[in-house]
Design an enzyme around this catalytic site. Sequence first.
Site: not given
Ligand SMILES: CC(C)(COP(=O)(O)OP(=O)(O)OC[C@H]1O[C@@H](n2cnc3c(N)ncnc32)[C@H](O)[C@@H]1OP(=O)(O)O)[C@@H](O)C(=O)NCCC(=O)NCCS
Length: 158
Positions: A112, A123
């Site tokens: 969620e 996701y």
């Molecule tokens: C969300 C989070 C975990 C993503 O981590 P990440 O290691 O950067 O993600 P990935 O590199 O595996 O991303 C894979 C794909 O997801 C999508 N994606 C990831 N972060 C994104 C963002 N901020 N905006 C848009 N697309 C995103 C993209 O399609 C990405 O592929 P691409 O880089 O080739 O375009 C990170 O941004 C984070 O820690 N955010 C703060 C905590 C949070 O809000 N967590 C989620 C709720 S608990």
Amino acid sequence: MSDPAFIDQIMAVMEAAFDPAWGEAWNRRQLTDALMLPNTFAVLISESGEELTDYSSQVAAGFVLSRNAPGEEELLLIAVRPEFRRRGLAEKLVDALKAQAGARGAEKIFLEMRQNNPAQTLYRKLGFQPIGRRQDYYLFADGSRMDAITFCLMNKNV
Ligand SMILES: CC(C)(COP(=O)(O)OP(=O)(O)OC[C@H]1O[C@@H](n2cnc3c(N)ncnc32)[C@H](O)[C@@H]1OP(=O)(O)O)[C@@H](O)C(=O)NCCC(=O)NCCS
């Protein structure tokens, strides 16, 4: 798992990764209490994408926290340190979660999130489908509210 080094690693990522504006980071007490329960699990990953095994000497770049119930898993939190983002680490964390949750018999993975979280793109890319919306579910310190979206992934790793 209540090893203090394990908790330290998760808390260090937690503090670096979550924007305080949303109040979504857990504090140490919440995390420790959750991990005392036998159905709550965390996977930690290094900068190079390997799962951490030695919590005292390796440094975590990200983690995923989840809770198991019969036949299903709930992804509670996922986070990657800002300097290691967009390198596929969150995708690797979800892959590890799918494998481990599958071994626990979880055919479905739920999560969620607030509707404006950019993690939604991650996701959807990984195959999670939106299955519900809870109107005004989140309440923020300034009194504003936001919907929650519930996602579900059918886990093929069972
Ligand atoms: C969300 C989070 C975990 C993503 O981590 P990440 O290691 O950067 O993600 P990935 O590199 O595996 O991303 C894979 C794909 O997801 C999508 N994606 C990831 N972060 C994104 C963002 N901020 N905006 C848009 N697309 C995103 C993209 O399609 C990405 O592929 P691409 O880089 O080739 O375009 C990170 O941004 C984070 O820690 N955010 C703060 C905590 C949070 O809000 N967590 C989620 C709720 S608990």
